[in-house]
Design a protein around this motif. Structure first.
Motif, PDB file in Angstrom:
ATOM      1  N   LEU A  13       0.950  -1.063   0.013  1.00 37.05           N
ATOM      2  CA  LEU A  13       0.097  -0.040   0.049  1.00 37.05           C
ATOM      3  C   LEU A  13       0.952   1.258  -0.085  1.00 37.05           C
ATOM      4  O   LEU A  13       1.773   1.473   0.849  1.00 37.05           O
ATOM      5  CB  LEU A  13      -0.752   0.029   1.137  1.00 37.05           C
ATOM      6  CG  LEU A  13      -1.744   1.419   1.559  1.00 37.05           C
ATOM      7  CD1 LEU A  13      -2.780   1.660   0.476  1.00 37.05           C
ATOM      8  CD2 LEU A  13      -2.194   1.124   2.751  1.00 37.05           C
ATOM      9  N   ALA A  14       0.692   2.041  -0.947  1.00 38.84           N
ATOM     10  CA  ALA A  14       1.585   3.112  -1.154  1.00 38.84           C
ATOM     11  C   ALA A  14       0.784   4.291  -0.505  1.00 38.84           C
ATOM     12  O   ALA A  14      -0.156   4.704  -0.655  1.00 38.84           O
ATOM     13  CB  ALA A  14       2.238   3.536  -2.493  1.00 38.84           C
ATOM     14  N   ILE A  39      -3.171   2.593  -3.609  1.00 37.83           N
ATOM     15  CA  ILE A  39      -2.579   3.633  -3.042  1.00 37.83           C
ATOM     16  C   ILE A  39      -3.413   4.434  -2.457  1.00 37.83           C
ATOM     17  O   ILE A  39      -4.782   4.495  -2.543  1.00 37.83           O
ATOM     18  CB  ILE A  39      -2.395   4.460  -4.605  1.00 37.83           C
ATOM     19  CG1 ILE A  39      -1.379   3.803  -5.511  1.00 37.83           C
ATOM     20  CG2 ILE A  39      -1.885   5.829  -4.633  1.00 37.83           C
ATOM     21  CD1 ILE A  39      -1.327   4.260  -7.121  1.00 37.83           C
ATOM     22  N   GLU A  40      -3.001   5.190  -1.382  1.00 36.07           N
ATOM     23  CA  GLU A  40      -3.409   5.863  -0.429  1.00 36.07           C
ATOM     24  C   GLU A  40      -3.071   7.376  -0.447  1.00 36.07           C
ATOM     25  O   GLU A  40      -1.918   7.457  -0.406  1.00 36.07           O
ATOM     26  CB  GLU A  40      -3.335   5.512   0.860  1.00 36.07           C
ATOM     27  CG  GLU A  40      -3.590   6.208   2.060  1.00 36.07           C
ATOM     28  CD  GLU A  40      -3.120   5.980   3.458  1.00 36.07           C
ATOM     29  OE1 GLU A  40      -2.923   6.751   4.343  1.00 36.07           O
ATOM     30  OE2 GLU A  40      -2.656   4.821   3.554  1.00 36.07           O
ATOM     31  N   GLY A  66      -7.459   4.989  -2.264  1.00 41.09           N
ATOM     32  CA  GLY A  66      -8.123   5.318  -1.079  1.00 41.09           C
ATOM     33  C   GLY A  66      -7.739   6.545  -0.285  1.00 41.09           C
ATOM     34  O   GLY A  66      -6.820   7.321  -0.859  1.00 41.09           O
ATOM     35  N   ALA A  67      -8.352   7.009   0.639  1.00 46.62           N
ATOM     36  CA  ALA A  67      -8.175   8.243   1.212  1.00 46.62           C
ATOM     37  C   ALA A  67      -7.407   7.742   2.872  1.00 46.62           C
ATOM     38  O   ALA A  67      -7.896   6.860   3.553  1.00 46.62           O
ATOM     39  CB  ALA A  67      -9.188   9.096   1.658  1.00 46.62           C
ATOM     40  N   GLY A  83     -14.222  10.189  -4.180  1.00 49.04           N
ATOM     41  CA  GLY A  83     -13.825   9.002  -5.102  1.00 49.04           C
ATOM     42  C   GLY A  83     -13.095   8.004  -4.611  1.00 49.04           C
ATOM     43  O   GLY A  83     -12.723   6.769  -5.185  1.00 49.04           O
ATOM     44  N   ALA A  84     -12.812   8.107  -3.157  1.00 46.91           N
ATOM     45  CA  ALA A  84     -12.210   7.224  -2.522  1.00 46.91           C
ATOM     46  C   ALA A  84     -12.795   5.803  -2.358  1.00 46.91           C
ATOM     47  O   ALA A  84     -14.040   5.833  -1.975  1.00 46.91           O
ATOM     48  CB  ALA A  84     -11.561   7.549  -1.121  1.00 46.91           C
ATOM     49  N   ALA A  85     -12.134   4.770  -2.613  1.00 50.43           N
ATOM     50  CA  ALA A  85     -12.769   3.278  -2.814  1.00 50.43           C
ATOM     51  C   ALA A  85     -12.637   2.577  -1.344  1.00 50.43           C
ATOM     52  O   ALA A  85     -13.500   1.792  -1.012  1.00 50.43           O
ATOM     53  CB  ALA A  85     -12.069   2.531  -3.611  1.00 50.43           C
ATOM     54  N   PHE A  86     -11.428   3.069  -0.249  1.00 50.21           N
ATOM     55  CA  PHE A  86     -11.314   2.616   0.821  1.00 50.21           C
ATOM     56  C   PHE A  86     -10.969   3.613   1.711  1.00 50.21           C
ATOM     57  O   PHE A  86     -10.204   4.738   1.161  1.00 50.21           O
ATOM     58  CB  PHE A  86     -10.527   1.559   0.979  1.00 50.21           C
ATOM     59  CG  PHE A  86      -9.025   1.787   0.411  1.00 50.21           C
ATOM     60  CD1 PHE A  86      -8.055   2.005   1.415  1.00 50.21           C
ATOM     61  CD2 PHE A  86      -8.677   1.637  -1.094  1.00 50.21           C
ATOM     62  CE1 PHE A  86      -6.973   2.127   0.897  1.00 50.21           C
ATOM     63  CE2 PHE A  86      -7.533   1.750  -1.260  1.00 50.21           C
ATOM     64  CZ  PHE A  86      -6.416   2.276  -0.324  1.00 50.21           C
ATOM     65  N   LEU A  87     -10.861   3.616   3.085  1.00 49.61           N
ATOM     66  CA  LEU A  87     -10.488   4.543   4.096  1.00 49.61           C
ATOM     67  C   LEU A  87      -9.348   3.792   4.789  1.00 49.61           C
ATOM     68  O   LEU A  87      -9.415   2.901   5.245  1.00 49.61           O
ATOM     69  CB  LEU A  87     -11.538   5.234   4.953  1.00 49.61           C
ATOM     70  CG  LEU A  87     -12.882   5.889   4.133  1.00 49.61           C
ATOM     71  CD1 LEU A  87     -13.851   6.087   5.439  1.00 49.61           C
ATOM     72  CD2 LEU A  87     -12.461   6.730   3.145  1.00 49.61           C
TER      73      LEU A  87
END
Length: 211
Positions: A13-14, A39-40, A66-67, A83-87
């Motif tokens: 996870l970047a 990518i976060e 993600g955010a 538009g974040a797909a995950f947190l």
């Protein structure tokens, strides 16, 4: 999205955080081009929500973007709209519960066994061990996995390439990497060097066998 499946599949996870939105966007897109799938974008970066929205438009609806540093319910709602797909959260706050209510998977920040149990009750899909280096490194992860052998831990904080290999060998499902990977790219630094670092980390995560 199934965040846990993505973490298990890609293992890296970047984490992008920068004070230059244009450079941060270029960093996200460059990482994606190099094959970094997860990518976060940290909300502490300047213009982070715009970076997420523009990256989402460029990468398409299927990108696992993600955010991060989601602290509050407002943060979670704003990230969702962008538009974040995950947190990703650094701790167990309103962002975890709100993300769950919005239907977004959450990588929730934990440090102690008590945190871990609370994160499970709150519906976190995976556990961000943070700050991993300060907590005791791979040895601490091994200690946690004794009572929690089947839980998905993602160490974050001070994870360079050798540490990434050690955490994965200790049973981490994935590793989260910020400055050792991104360095100054999100502040306007060189993208060629970013590509080299991305390839190095991808080689590491591909070499370590899955737990």
């Amino acid at each position: 999205m199934d965040l846990l499946a993505a973490l298990r599949a890609h293992r890296l996870l970047a984490i992008v955080r920068g004070n230059d939105p244009d450079a941060a966007l270029k960093t996200v897109l460059t990482l994606a081009e190099e094959g970094v799938t997860l990518i976060e974008v940290s909300l502490t970066g300047h213009g982070a929500l715009d970076v997420i929205a523009q990256a989402r438009a460029a990468l398409g609806p299927g990108a696992t973007l993600g955010a991060g540093t989601v602290l509050s319910a407002d943060d979670a709602h704003a990230a969702h709209r962008a538009g974040a797909a995950f947190l990703v959260t650094p701790a167990l706050g309103e962002g975890v519960a709100t993300g769950r209510d919005l239907g977004l998977p959450v990588l929730a920040g934990v440090m102690t066994p008590t945190d871990i149990l609370q994160a499970q009750r709150m519906g976190a899909q995976a556990l961000k061990l943070f700050p991993a280096g300060s907590a005791g490194g791979p040895g601490y992860l091994r200690d946690l996995r004794a009572p929690f052998p089947d839980l998905p831990f993602v160490p974050v904080g001070g994870v360079d390439a050798p540490a990434a290999a050690a955490y994965l060998a200790a049973g981490a499902v994935a590793v989260g990497v910020g400055s050792p990977l991104v360095a100054d790219a999100a502040a306007g630094g060189g993208l060629a060097a970013l590509r080299e670092r991305a390839r190095e980390f991808l080689d590491v995560v591909r070499e370590e066998p899955a737990p």
